[in-house]
Design an enzyme around this catalytic site. Sequence first.
Site, PDB file in Angstrom:
ATOM      1  N   GLU A 498      -3.671 -72.579 -34.700  1.00 46.14           N
ATOM      2  CA  GLU A 498      -4.591 -71.662 -35.373  1.00 46.14           C
ATOM      3  C   GLU A 498      -4.255 -71.479 -36.852  1.00 46.14           C
ATOM      4  O   GLU A 498      -5.161 -71.326 -37.692  1.00 46.14           O
ATOM      5  CB  GLU A 498      -4.623 -70.314 -34.651  1.00 46.14           C
ATOM      6  N   ASP A 523      -7.726 -63.722 -28.562  1.00 41.93           N
ATOM      7  CA  ASP A 523      -6.375 -63.582 -28.011  1.00 41.93           C
ATOM      8  C   ASP A 523      -5.379 -64.539 -28.657  1.00 41.93           C
ATOM      9  O   ASP A 523      -4.174 -64.340 -28.574  1.00 41.93           O
ATOM     10  CB  ASP A 523      -6.422 -63.857 -26.509  1.00 41.93           C
ATOM     11  N   HIS A 568      -7.758 -63.489 -22.291  1.00 50.37           N
ATOM     12  CA  HIS A 568      -9.120 -63.889 -22.638  1.00 50.37           C
ATOM     13  C   HIS A 568     -10.018 -62.669 -22.766  1.00 50.37           C
ATOM     14  O   HIS A 568     -11.226 -62.774 -22.639  1.00 50.37           O
ATOM     15  CB  HIS A 568      -9.686 -64.859 -21.582  1.00 50.37           C
TER      16      HIS A 568
END
Length: 768
Positions: A498, A523, A568
């Site tokens: 990320e 998340d 999630h």
Amino acid sequence: MSEVASSEKVAGQFDSPASSGALGEADADAGPLTGALGNSPMGPMTDEELIHIYRLMYESRCIDDREIMLKRQQKIFFQISGAGHEALQVAAGLALRPGYDWFVPYYRDRALCLTLGVTAEEMLLQSVGAEADPASGGRQMPTHWASPRLNIVSTSSSTATQLLHGVGIAEAGRYFAQHPEAAAPAEGDYREFGHVRFHADEVVLATIGEGSTSQGEFWEALNTASNQKLPVIFLVEDNGYAISVPVEVNTPGGNISRLVAGFPNFHFAEVDGTDPEASYHAFVEAAAWCRAGHGPAFVHGHCVRPYSHSLSDDDKLYRSALERDADAIRDPLHKLQMRLLRESILSEGEINALEQAIDESVAAAAVRALEAAIPPVSSILRHVYSEDFDPTRAELATEPRAGAEAGARKGKAETGTQDRAMAERTIPDRTMADLINLCLRDEMRRDPRIVIYGEDVADASRESALKEVKGKGGVFKLTAGLQTEFGSARVFNSPLAEANIVGRAVGYAVRGMKPVVEVQFFDYIWPAVHQIRNELALMRWRSNGAFKAPAVIRVAIGGYLTGGSIYHSQSGESIFTHIPGLRVVFPSNALDANGLLRTAIRCDDPVLFLEHKRLYRETYGRAPYPGPEYTVPFGKAAIVRPGTDVTVVTYGALVPRALQAAQKAEAEHGIQTEVIDLRTLSPYDWEAIATSVKKTNRVIVAYEDMKSWGYGAEIAARIADELFEELDAPVRRVAAMDSFVAYQPLLEDAILPQPEDVLRAIVELRKF
Ligand SMILES: Cc1ncc(C[n+]2csc(CCOP(=O)(O)OP(=O)(O)O)c2C)c(N)n1
Ligand SMILES: [Mg+2]
């Protein structure tokens, strides 16, 4: 003295003709071209070249020493030196081209920046925190560089984040070279405010200390540069210490070159960074490798740190005298001085004269800097957000275009009325997922600077498979079909990292592109938070408007999934509304998602675009396709249900739940509830809240996140502060329990706020 240095550079021995492939007009922007030495870049240096290098190295050290003096006199507030790194850095600066190549340095790079053309006075203006400090206007510590003129991109204090910017910068340069039409200016969106410059053979230099190579972002940057054969020179300036931590603690085996040797496509060089000649040759070779399109380069320079880490550090506390003495012997400045004397290039008298002239010039620059005006307090909030494009402006409130649906179906502009009528009869309203996908498609058609990447967003990375498969297009299918329509240069999968996604987006956006990237689940946004908070959102403010990074990050957020469980289902938007410079958007229905995403893409600020997973395909909030120009302004709430008794301020998945509660409150208790959908959380529509509270005198803030420290806390506090006299009841929050979301559906229901919770609060408040 640095002016003398620069003018010599223009006139003299370091000039080289522009390499092939430089693109037309863009060349006019290039600064003085340094590059290869004379006709024989790899040959021995001439006396004049060595003197020139000594002058730059001495000036760099002289500025450090001047700063140290000023710090001791408490006239400046921080000092960190480049001492011991000068030879390596001057060599890098001379081998590359300011204003043509791109530079992503770190705080140690004084001699590099001096060589590129930052003047002593500019550096000292930053030391005193002057308004005229061209890097940051008094906002950043000294040696936190930025110069749009020289293509030195604003850097932070964070170690290693800059390397991913370098990667994105290189990707953008390649993209513009391959799609020059994308660089054309355009009106009406972010492209109006910023000039794109690029060259087909440009190179990016991204520098880092050896200790910081422990950061994951170092490896993430090498990954993408290697995979994509990007023209990035990674320079590791290895002084053997990260503050007090010696190299073997950070680097298994003590040598980073050995660890990275397996990366494909790289040119590797390990040099004595105290030797300017060897270093220069290493950079010439590295630059040639990159310019030829072979891939990235990795230059590992061994240098020394004769001063402590910074003036806040004392290396006598953790280094032996023997070790410090050994470093002193390798001090590149002394070594070069000895060489000039030994080889009779300069006499002692000539060296003294040269040094004295530089001393005087730096001292004079310091006097001027100390007299410079400091920034006025009234300027503090300038450049938090774009001063050019106001995403809250009224013209962005548009109407959906009736009959646009046929165009959406056919994948092209609207056709005749007959088609339209047919389409309207046969096609149900679109889901939020559909209208986000169509917005992305329409904007990509309109704006060639948009690239989309993230985990799984492509239809298929292996393009050949697309002949027989339908394609993935995102785990929620939000980007379905985009790679197929726009090609793999514009829509592609990222590595599973990320920080890589957001760090590269910073680089892309700095160059004037519009990355619209996806973080697959909220998340998993956490590895990217360092980039979002310290880089993306700060780029404009910390560079005093010189640089900006208006990327869009789309993120699937939220729970109510029945089985989504902890990883999630998370919310956490208030973490991001707490970041100045970042816009945070959270639509609750398909039409808003379409119009707000379009505004986000056209906007000149970075935007975090939160998409509630549960709402993607909900029956609630579906709508017809509104056409390719539909926009919704930021900061404008929607009154989704008018009422007179109680106000519910909410957003996201709580909007349909609050509406259910309001219906019941009316049916069962005769209470008229007004429901406000904020639509954007930063900025948010205070006026709409205040107007409603003045009418109902009772207010609930309902949000899905955990109750304590959540987004509603700020809204509730402000209502209590500014509307105290309007209230007939306490401000109430309805939110999740202070817990993560459990897998078991019954527990999930109990943890997350339900319509009954909102209803209960409405009924209770009405009793006051
Ligand atoms: C992400 C991050 N963690 C910690 C720090 C504090 N810090 C600043 S410099 C530094 C050491 C860096 O050492 P190295 O990478 O070897 O570079 P050098 O200063 O030796 O040139 C540390 C720990 C920081 N700035 N950023
Ligand atoms: Mg170090």
